[in-house]
Design an enzyme around this catalytic site. Sequence first.
Site, short mmCIF file in Angstrom:
data_model
loop_
_atom_site.label_atom_id
_atom_site.label_comp_id
_atom_site.label_asym_id
_atom_site.label_seq_id
_atom_site.Cartn_x
_atom_site.Cartn_y
_atom_site.Cartn_z
CG HIS A 37 5.89 -6.19 -46.51
ND1 HIS A 37 5.59 -7.22 -45.65
CD2 HIS A 37 7.23 -5.99 -46.38
CE1 HIS A 37 6.68 -7.63 -45.04
NE2 HIS A 37 7.69 -6.90 -45.47
CD GLU A 38 9.53 -3.47 -48.11
OE1 GLU A 38 10.14 -2.89 -47.19
OE2 GLU A 38 9.65 -4.68 -48.33
CG HIS A 76 8.87 -3.06 -42.65
ND1 HIS A 76 8.94 -3.86 -41.53
CD2 HIS A 76 8.99 -3.89 -43.72
CE1 HIS A 76 9.08 -5.13 -41.90
NE2 HIS A 76 9.12 -5.18 -43.22
CD GLU A 87 10.07 -8.75 -42.87
OE1 GLU A 87 9.37 -9.03 -43.87
OE2 GLU A 87 10.76 -7.73 -42.80
#
Length: 272
Positions: A144-145, A148, A202
Amino acid sequence: MARLLKSIALGSALALAGCQAVNTTGASAVGVDRKQYMFSMLSTQEINQTYAQAYQDTLRKASAQGKLDTTSSNARRLQVIGQRLIREAVYFRPDAAQWDWQVSLINSPELNASCGPGGKIIFYSGIINKLKLTDDEIAAVMGHEIAHALREHSREAMSKAYGIEIAKLGLGALLGVSQETMQVADAAVQYGMMLPNSRGAETEADLLGVELAARGGYNPNAAITLWQKMAQASQGAPAEFMSTHPSSSTRIQNLQANIPKVMPLYEQARRR
């Protein structure tokens, strides 16, 4: 009126900023292919370099406080998982192969992790220990990070902020509106543009993250158990409408709908 002001603000930003329409990812099994508009004056290289300095400052401070962990079992787990996910990140962005990737663990109780521009990853021990994360769940967080960073959401957010400020400089004179109306315009921009886009970022990171984890050989279903644990640990979170993050239930539903799309990638990675 609010819609008009938002349209003018966005139009002014695009006209005055020297924007670039870019797509920062390759083909995605989960359909993350949104065009992003970035200020040409905010280059990827400059932002990566600036963040790298801040990242090193954070590590120096943690080291001076005896909180930088490079030897524990959790630190070793992060390095192994990081190497596998970083190897797959180039599928989405070939230029990520030239990033100076780093994975660090800081002993601190907060439930947090990040991957800043240019591939600078930090985990805090609290998120691993308090949630008792498995390797698959750590991969879900890290994926997920990393997503980004691959999507350059920080650069995109800065571009929007710059665009809004540029638009506001000429908006009052252009329309002859009062200070009170400008405050209304600010609120309209905040809640009508910034927050939905932040939630959208997100969601993109969720979807791209599970695909990245799957390509790295980690079970994408771990994203469900991860967010269930996060929901349990975050009782009393703000209402979804006022938050930059989707609610846990919305997030989980979206993941459940998309995980079947990446399961073949996971099975293929396991056979390698």
